[in-house]
Scaffold this motif. Sequence first.
Motif, PDB file in Angstrom:
ATOM      1  N   LEU A  92       0.937  -1.275  -0.106  1.00 33.38           N
ATOM      2  CA  LEU A  92      -0.045  -0.122   0.018  1.00 33.38           C
ATOM      3  C   LEU A  92       0.713   1.259  -0.027  1.00 33.38           C
ATOM      4  O   LEU A  92       1.365   1.397   0.946  1.00 33.38           O
ATOM      5  CB  LEU A  92      -0.896   0.125   1.229  1.00 33.38           C
ATOM      6  N   GLU A  93       0.768   1.990  -1.013  1.00 31.18           N
ATOM      7  CA  GLU A  93       1.669   3.218  -1.125  1.00 31.18           C
ATOM      8  C   GLU A  93       0.562   4.361  -1.551  1.00 31.18           C
ATOM      9  O   GLU A  93      -0.391   3.902  -2.153  1.00 31.18           O
ATOM     10  CB  GLU A  93       2.562   2.926  -2.251  1.00 31.18           C
ATOM     11  N   ASN A  94       0.949   5.672  -1.615  1.00 31.08           N
ATOM     12  CA  ASN A  94       0.219   6.695  -1.858  1.00 31.08           C
ATOM     13  C   ASN A  94       0.411   6.990  -3.427  1.00 31.08           C
ATOM     14  O   ASN A  94       0.762   8.029  -3.810  1.00 31.08           O
ATOM     15  CB  ASN A  94       0.737   7.846  -0.939  1.00 31.08           C
ATOM     16  N   ASP A  95      -0.220   6.057  -4.273  1.00 29.47           N
ATOM     17  CA  ASP A  95      -0.484   6.405  -5.502  1.00 29.47           C
ATOM     18  C   ASP A  95      -1.583   5.520  -6.002  1.00 29.47           C
ATOM     19  O   ASP A  95      -1.685   4.328  -5.544  1.00 29.47           O
ATOM     20  CB  ASP A  95       1.032   5.964  -6.155  1.00 29.47           C
ATOM     21  N   ASP A  96      -2.016   6.077  -7.100  1.00 38.32           N
ATOM     22  CA  ASP A  96      -3.185   5.203  -7.686  1.00 38.32           C
ATOM     23  C   ASP A  96      -3.113   3.821  -8.283  1.00 38.32           C
ATOM     24  O   ASP A  96      -3.745   2.978  -8.131  1.00 38.32           O
ATOM     25  CB  ASP A  96      -3.971   6.090  -8.920  1.00 38.32           C
ATOM     26  N   LEU A  97      -1.718   3.699  -8.897  1.00 37.68           N
ATOM     27  CA  LEU A  97      -1.597   2.390  -9.269  1.00 37.68           C
ATOM     28  C   LEU A  97      -1.413   1.459  -8.238  1.00 37.68           C
ATOM     29  O   LEU A  97      -2.021   0.205  -8.244  1.00 37.68           O
ATOM     30  CB  LEU A  97      -0.231   2.365  -9.929  1.00 37.68           C
ATOM     31  N   SER A  98      -0.513   1.683  -7.233  1.00 37.40           N
ATOM     32  CA  SER A  98      -0.478   0.494  -6.138  1.00 37.40           C
ATOM     33  C   SER A  98      -1.559   0.172  -5.257  1.00 37.40           C
ATOM     34  O   SER A  98      -1.901  -0.971  -5.072  1.00 37.40           O
ATOM     35  CB  SER A  98       0.618   0.912  -5.262  1.00 37.40           C
ATOM     36  N   LEU A  99      -2.496   1.271  -5.127  1.00 34.99           N
ATOM     37  CA  LEU A  99      -3.815   1.202  -4.502  1.00 34.99           C
ATOM     38  C   LEU A  99      -4.791   0.338  -5.443  1.00 34.99           C
ATOM     39  O   LEU A  99      -5.442  -0.623  -4.881  1.00 34.99           O
ATOM     40  CB  LEU A  99      -4.520   2.311  -4.122  1.00 34.99           C
ATOM     41  N   SER A 100      -4.745   0.628  -6.963  1.00 35.26           N
ATOM     42  CA  SER A 100      -5.530  -0.363  -7.551  1.00 35.26           C
ATOM     43  C   SER A 100      -5.236  -1.694  -7.721  1.00 35.26           C
ATOM     44  O   SER A 100      -5.942  -2.474  -7.695  1.00 35.26           O
ATOM     45  CB  SER A 100      -5.842   0.474  -8.835  1.00 35.26           C
ATOM     46  N   GLN A 101      -4.177  -1.997  -7.607  1.00 37.95           N
ATOM     47  CA  GLN A 101      -3.343  -3.349  -7.567  1.00 37.95           C
ATOM     48  C   GLN A 101      -3.618  -4.074  -6.283  1.00 37.95           C
ATOM     49  O   GLN A 101      -3.494  -5.297  -6.184  1.00 37.95           O
ATOM     50  CB  GLN A 101      -2.045  -3.417  -8.260  1.00 37.95           C
ATOM     51  N   ALA A 102      -3.832  -3.383  -5.111  1.00 36.70           N
ATOM     52  CA  ALA A 102      -3.798  -4.037  -3.675  1.00 36.70           C
ATOM     53  C   ALA A 102      -4.963  -4.969  -3.564  1.00 36.70           C
ATOM     54  O   ALA A 102      -5.955  -4.456  -4.108  1.00 36.70           O
ATOM     55  CB  ALA A 102      -3.302  -2.905  -2.874  1.00 36.70           C
ATOM     56  N   GLY A 103      -4.687  -5.875  -2.697  1.00 36.53           N
ATOM     57  CA  GLY A 103      -5.769  -6.906  -2.414  1.00 36.53           C
ATOM     58  C   GLY A 103      -5.108  -7.431  -1.379  1.00 36.53           C
ATOM     59  O   GLY A 103      -4.028  -7.782  -0.794  1.00 36.53           O
ATOM     60  N   LEU A 104      -6.146  -8.227  -0.715  1.00 36.82           N
ATOM     61  CA  LEU A 104      -6.033  -9.091   0.752  1.00 36.82           C
ATOM     62  C   LEU A 104      -6.275 -10.392   0.200  1.00 36.82           C
ATOM     63  O   LEU A 104      -7.185 -11.054  -0.355  1.00 36.82           O
ATOM     64  CB  LEU A 104      -6.847  -8.646   1.422  1.00 36.82           C
ATOM     65  N   GLU A 105      -4.982 -11.137   0.254  1.00 34.09           N
ATOM     66  CA  GLU A 105      -4.930 -12.693   0.012  1.00 34.09           C
ATOM     67  C   GLU A 105      -4.807 -13.617   1.411  1.00 34.09           C
ATOM     68  O   GLU A 105      -3.932 -13.205   1.959  1.00 34.09           O
ATOM     69  CB  GLU A 105      -3.801 -12.984  -1.128  1.00 34.09           C
ATOM     70  N   VAL A 106      -5.889 -14.391   1.790  1.00 35.20           N
ATOM     71  CA  VAL A 106      -5.830 -14.919   2.906  1.00 35.20           C
ATOM     72  C   VAL A 106      -5.506 -16.621   2.578  1.00 35.20           C
ATOM     73  O   VAL A 106      -6.640 -17.046   1.588  1.00 35.20           O
ATOM     74  CB  VAL A 106      -6.994 -14.910   3.739  1.00 35.20           C
ATOM     75  N   ARG A 107      -4.781 -17.503   2.908  1.00 33.99           N
ATOM     76  CA  ARG A 107      -4.913 -18.670   2.730  1.00 33.99           C
ATOM     77  C   ARG A 107      -4.877 -19.556   3.902  1.00 33.99           C
ATOM     78  O   ARG A 107      -4.310 -19.127   4.958  1.00 33.99           O
ATOM     79  CB  ARG A 107      -3.425 -19.052   2.073  1.00 33.99           C
ATOM     80  N   PHE A 108      -5.781 -20.739   3.895  1.00 31.63           N
ATOM     81  CA  PHE A 108      -5.712 -21.648   5.110  1.00 31.63           C
ATOM     82  C   PHE A 108      -5.244 -22.960   5.022  1.00 31.63           C
ATOM     83  O   PHE A 108      -5.323 -23.396   3.656  1.00 31.63           O
ATOM     84  CB  PHE A 108      -7.418 -21.753   5.324  1.00 31.63           C
ATOM     85  N   ASP A 109      -4.693 -23.390   5.872  1.00 30.32           N
ATOM     86  CA  ASP A 109      -4.119 -24.668   5.685  1.00 30.32           C
ATOM     87  C   ASP A 109      -4.608 -25.528   6.947  1.00 30.32           C
ATOM     88  O   ASP A 109      -4.502 -25.408   8.365  1.00 30.32           O
ATOM     89  CB  ASP A 109      -2.206 -24.664   6.159  1.00 30.32           C
TER      90      ASP A 109
END
Length: 221
Positions: A92-109
């Motif tokens: 997460l950075e203060n620019d439109d590109l990084s924010l548009s590409q950011a996402g939360l990835e959760v994995r379970f084992d």
Amino acid sequence: QLERLKRHIDEGDWITDPAVLVVRDRLAADVDRRERDYLDRQGYCATARNHTENARAAYIAKLRATVRQYAKNLKALGDLANVSVDCPTPHLENDDLSLSQAGLEVRFDFDRKGAVGLNDGEASGGQQVMKSLILLIGLLMDEARPGGFVFIDEPFAHLDVANIDRVGTFLRATRAQYLITTPVTHNANVFAPAQLTLVTRKKQPGNDWAPPIGVLQRALD
């Protein structure tokens, strides 16, 4: 040359109304005023842009902290359920590109058989329920108030007895409060986590009212 210029002035098409000088002066004053207004508005715009950038940076910093806390909550809930949960912090950075590409990835084992993502179709019904509960309850937790209050519609549907017990054990361990619906025809183990059970039935044809609500309360040891 002088004679030519005189003829040009005499024969040319010129505005001779002296009021045009007043119009010229008024327009010149108008231009000066608009230029001053433009400079003032440029200053306001620069100030507003600076405030906006600072507010956005502060919001992203808060978002970063929130995501880290959420990942911490997921891991804590996974430990209660004996499930390994991995939630990397997105960039997460203060620019439109990084924010548009950011996402939360959760994995379970589950049971150390390999990590599965949020939409993995190979997860069993019980695992899907556990994933949903962990993700939901993690949103309600904070350091000051662990747990939360959650409404869940039939979380035990289509689960076998082993998974019913597993989900029930997890619910009791989270220190959250739950309002859960379940049909009375389900396995009796679904009532194990409940401290208070309300039994309702639909109004039967020919009756004016539905039957009274039954109340079952677990005795405290």
